[in-house]
Design an enzyme around this catalytic site. Structure first.
Site, PDB file in Angstrom:
ATOM      1  N   ASP A  76       0.855  -1.189   0.000  1.00 16.87           N
ATOM      2  CA  ASP A  76       0.000   0.000   0.000  1.00 16.87           C
ATOM      3  C   ASP A  76       0.904   1.258   0.000  1.00 16.87           C
ATOM      4  O   ASP A  76       1.937   1.301   0.677  1.00 16.87           O
ATOM      5  CB  ASP A  76      -0.893   0.016   1.242  1.00 16.87           C
ATOM      6  CG  ASP A  76      -1.781  -1.228   1.333  1.00 16.87           C
ATOM      7  OD1 ASP A  76      -1.850  -1.949   0.323  1.00 16.87           O
ATOM      8  OD2 ASP A  76      -2.386  -1.427   2.405  1.00 16.87           O
ATOM      9  N   ASP A 139       1.715  31.234  -3.911  1.00  8.38           N
ATOM     10  CA  ASP A 139       2.290  32.056  -4.999  1.00  8.38           C
ATOM     11  C   ASP A 139       3.741  31.663  -5.260  1.00  8.38           C
ATOM     12  O   ASP A 139       4.517  31.418  -4.338  1.00  8.38           O
ATOM     13  CB  ASP A 139       2.222  33.541  -4.625  1.00  8.38           C
ATOM     14  CG  ASP A 139       2.845  34.419  -5.677  1.00  8.38           C
ATOM     15  OD1 ASP A 139       2.463  34.308  -6.849  1.00  8.38           O
ATOM     16  OD2 ASP A 139       3.737  35.218  -5.311  1.00  8.38           O
ATOM     17  N   ASN A 159       7.613  40.867  -8.333  1.00 10.64           N
ATOM     18  CA  ASN A 159       6.698  39.735  -8.146  1.00 10.64           C
ATOM     19  C   ASN A 159       5.353  40.227  -7.628  1.00 10.64           C
ATOM     20  O   ASN A 159       5.278  41.169  -6.843  1.00 10.64           O
ATOM     21  CB  ASN A 159       7.304  38.746  -7.148  1.00 10.64           C
ATOM     22  CG  ASN A 159       6.446  37.506  -6.993  1.00 10.64           C
ATOM     23  OD1 ASN A 159       6.390  36.680  -7.904  1.00 10.64           O
ATOM     24  ND2 ASN A 159       5.766  37.380  -5.866  1.00 10.64           N
ATOM     25  N   HIS A 490      24.122 149.264  -6.029  1.00  9.14           N
ATOM     26  CA  HIS A 490      23.386 150.476  -6.401  1.00  9.14           C
ATOM     27  C   HIS A 490      23.886 151.070  -7.712  1.00  9.14           C
ATOM     28  O   HIS A 490      23.232 151.952  -8.277  1.00  9.14           O
ATOM     29  CB  HIS A 490      23.447 151.509  -5.263  1.00  9.14           C
ATOM     30  CG  HIS A 490      24.775 152.186  -5.124  1.00  9.14           C
ATOM     31  ND1 HIS A 490      25.743 151.791  -4.218  1.00  9.14           N
ATOM     32  CD2 HIS A 490      25.297 153.271  -5.774  1.00  9.14           C
ATOM     33  CE1 HIS A 490      26.791 152.585  -4.308  1.00  9.14           C
ATOM     34  NE2 HIS A 490      26.552 153.485  -5.251  1.00  9.14           N
ATOM     35  N   ASP A 552      25.137 145.803  -0.256  1.00  8.06           N
ATOM     36  CA  ASP A 552      25.280 146.591  -1.488  1.00  8.06           C
ATOM     37  C   ASP A 552      26.435 146.032  -2.323  1.00  8.06           C
ATOM     38  O   ASP A 552      27.510 146.631  -2.426  1.00  8.06           O
ATOM     39  CB  ASP A 552      25.519 148.065  -1.123  1.00  8.06           C
ATOM     40  CG  ASP A 552      25.601 148.969  -2.354  1.00  8.06           C
ATOM     41  OD1 ASP A 552      25.112 148.535  -3.423  1.00  8.06           O
ATOM     42  OD2 ASP A 552      26.159 150.074  -2.240  1.00  8.06           O
ATOM     43  N   SER A 646      31.842 154.813  -6.530  1.00  7.40           N
ATOM     44  CA  SER A 646      31.013 153.693  -6.061  1.00  7.40           C
ATOM     45  C   SER A 646      31.394 152.389  -6.762  1.00  7.40           C
ATOM     46  O   SER A 646      31.626 152.356  -7.984  1.00  7.40           O
ATOM     47  CB  SER A 646      29.535 153.995  -6.314  1.00  7.40           C
ATOM     48  OG  SER A 646      29.070 154.999  -5.452  1.00  7.40           O
TER      49      SER A 646
END
Length: 699
Positions: A76, A139, A159, A490, A552, A646
């Site tokens: 067997d 797997d 994978n 002046h 002046d 002047s």
């Protein structure tokens, strides 16, 4: 209930001497010997065929095992196998040398199929309960277990449950076989005159399934030379030339190669400016590839000689097509080509082996004639008045009437840039300033001479006569710098209305209404020393008050500068306040005490009077002597400026320097030479900042 149904689906009894096959497609399940847990029948055979999806394998383990023992499991047994491989044969109750029980052992199928056969012979002397087994799909990690090179990923393997996929490194693309990584290398263009070309990823193994094309495209006139380096490793075959991977070199219609193996080709001179390099690799192999350098070669041009006082860069023993040479000259020289001066000149070796131009010459830099200096002279240091590089000139001012600003040396050198340069001023010219207050003719300070005396000609060269265009004088003034006259405010406007003594623009003399005479000695007669000058602009002191004679002072800008000489020279601006009691000289063509005008310029010597004394003298007349005024004269009177004087100068001598300085300008007084009435003058020191701001004159 679910497990009970599964149990009845998988476990059933078989009749003696029968064989039966069970097909199983589930992802997991249970298998039991017939009649389990009772003893199994004799002469029985059952086969369970388990099939799961691709990407999975089958995991089998036993929870109970009790079969008849026999040598090498002849009676067997339970046999586990795939399509072409027996994975295990079990029998008995425990493992011996000749029989094996599964125990805790797990049986894994290599693929997605597993067959389990139970067989019993025709007799069992004892009661054997058989077996209880379980299976499940697991797997397969193809990335770890894939051994076939033709099925494995070139670069990266990923994978997932039930399968895997491949990807490539940056710069590579995935081949249509979904595992091979190749490069896109069909459009490589090289246009530089030198360069290096390699197989992809060199010196690492080159990618598979690649078709690379490298194009060298140079300007017509060049020829490409190829040189392979020592590392050369392309897959080959011992009997067939380059059947797998190879390099081919295409030059026009001519094809060189194929090349492969470990020996690099000899240097190749293509005699062409355009070359194609083709590299092919198949889908197998791990070879390092190749590397080559290329260089452009062209026609050689004749040897070059640098010009005198010049050089050529780069300096090489040989020059070939497209080589460029830059011609430059030594410091102080310029490249001269076709009568044009330039810093550098470039020539190029042409494809026919000639130069694009002749070597130019180097010409010494010429600064050319130096710029003219106003009121100055130029002296050359060389006999021939050279103006070339490193030549020197010297600027000087027209002495004794002009001096150089800041005592500059006046020395300029012809620079390499072609400009005359001074160490301090750079390329700017020096400035000749008028000499002030140093008359050529000196005077003796006069003792107390009643009513003044005629001035010696040339001793007051700064005095100016303001004259109507008809020749009639109306005021005096003093020359400042080279183009300004300072006078009394002046003098430059008409008499104001006593009822409305407001000075308006319409009251001012226009610059075109009068002129300035310098070098003047005689009042009405003329001589050769006089200079008649037009008026450009007049400026009155902004705080001038015509009613009180405060501030002046006025400035007259000349249309053109006079010629300075022994009879025309500016007066110096004061360098500080005037001391009380100092002697000053006042000059002019004004009326004398006999109320008649003199024939020549007259002058008097008088002392400066204390300001408070002068204020007290005019207090009874309710006239203010302000801080912008200065007084001079004798207490007993007899010596003073008068009508016509002047705006004329009041000057003093700095004995240490021998220079004359302007103290004031004739402004106002009470009669002429009156006792206890001093002459009042506009104080130049008080208004010096304004004068310098308008004229820019400095001593």
């Amino acid at each position: 209930m679910r497990w009970l149904l599964l149990y009845y689906a998988l476990c059933f009894s078989l009749s003696k001497a029968s064989a039966h096959t069970v097909e199983l497609n589930n992802m997991f399940g249970q298998i039991q010997s017939p009649g389990y847990p009772d003893s199994y029948p004799s002469d029985s055979e059952v086969t369970w065929n388990i099939t799961v999806p691709d990407g999975f394998r089958i995991k089998l383990y036993f929870m109970h095992f009790n079969l008849e023992s026999s040598y090498l499991c002849e009676y067997d047994y339970v046999k586990v196998e795939t399509e072409d491989q027996v994975l295990a044969t079990f029998c008995g109750r425990e493992t011996t040398d000749t029989e094996q029980t599964p125990g805790q052992e797990v049986v894994l199928s290599p693929g997605s199929f597993m067959s389990i056969t139970f067989r019993s012979d025709f007799s069992n002397e004892e009661r054997f309960t058989g077996f209880d087994a379980h299976y499940m799909a697991v797997d397969v990690d193809e990335c770890k277990e894939r051994e076939d090179e033709e099925l494995s990923c070139d670069h990266y393997c990923h994978n997932y449950i039930g399968g895997y996929y491949c990807s490539c490194r940056f710069g590579y693309i995935l081949h249509t076989d979904n595992r091979t990584c190749r490069v896109e290398c069909s459009d490589n263009l090289f246009t530089q005159r030198t360069g290096v070309i390699t197989s992809p990823d060199f010196p690492n193994p080159y990618p598979k399934s690649s078709e690379c094309l490298y194009t060298i495209e140079l300007e017509e006139g060049f020829m490409v030379n190829l040189q392979f380096e020592d590392i050369f490793d392309i897959e080959d075959h011992p009997e067939v030339p380059c059947p797998y991977d190879y390099i081919k070199i295409k030059v026009g219609p001519k094809v060189l190669g194929p090349f492969c193996g470990e020996k690099a080709p000899e240097p190749i001179s293509t005699q062409s400016h355009s070359v194609l390099i083709l590299f092919h690799s198949d889908n197998s192999g791990e070879n390092r590839g190749w590397r080559l350098s290329y260089r452009a070669a062209g026609n050689e041009c004749p040897e070059l000689q640098p010009p005198v006082h010049g050089k050529i860069e780069p300096s090489q023993a040989k020059y070939f097509f497209k080589d460029q040479v830059l011609v430059s000259c030594d410091t102080g020289y310029k490249v001269l080509k076709d009568n044009v001066e330039m810093d550098t000149f470039q020539i190029e070796c042409l494809k026919d082996g000639t130069w694009s131009n002749k070597i130019p010459t180097c010409k010494i830099v010429d600064c050319r004639a130096p710029g003219e200096l106003e009121h100055g002279l130029i002296t050359f240091s060389t006999r021939n008045n050279l103006t070339t590089y490193k030549s020197e000139i010297k600027y000087s001012c027209q002495e004794p009437y002009y001096k150089m600003l800041n005592n500059n040396t006046g020395i300029y050198t012809c620079s390499a840039q072609g400009v005359w340069m001074n160490k301090v001023l750079g390329r700017s010219l020096p400035t000749c300033l008028p000499v002030c207050g140093l008359p050529k003719f000196s005077r003796k300070l006069m003792a107390r001479i009643f009513n003044g005396r005629p001035a010696q000609k040339g001793t007051t060269p700064w005095i100016a006569m303001l004259s109507h265009l008809n020749g009639q004088p109306f005021c005096g003034g003093s020359l400042l710098g080279s183009s300004w006259i300072v006078t009394a405010a002046h003098c430059l406007h008409q008499s104001l209305d006593p009822e409305d003594p407001t000075l308006r623009d319409s009251d001012l003399l226009s610059p075109s209404d009068f002129k300035i005479i310098l070098g003047k000695h005689w009042r009405l007669r003329s001589d050769e020393n006089e200079q008649h000058l037009g008026v450009k602009h007049t400026t009155l002191h902004p705080q001038y008050d015509p009613n009180t004679f405060e501030n002046d002072v006025a400035l007259v800008e000349l249309l053109e500068s006079p010629v300075l000489n022994a009879f025309v020279m500016p007066i110096c601006l004061p360098e500080g306040p005037q001391q009380e009691g100092a002697m000053v000289i006042v000059s002019g063509w004004g009326k004398q005490f006999l109320q008649r005008f003199p024939e020549t310029l007259m002058e008097i010597e008088i002392p400066i009077v204390d300001h408070s004394t002068c204020q007290k003298a005019y207090a009874p007349l309710k006239k203010k002597v302000t801080r912008d005024m200065i007084c001079a004269g004798e207490k007993e009177g007899g010596k003073d400026a008068c009508a016509g004087d002047s705006g004329g100068p009041m000057v003093t001598l700095n004995r240490e320097r021998g220079q004359w300085y302007l103290v004031g300008t004739v402004s106002w007084g009470d009669d002429c030479g009156k006792k206890d009435r001093y002459g009042v003058y506009s104080y130049i020191h008080h208004n010096k900042d304004w004068i310098q701001r308008v004229t820019g004159v400095r001593n």
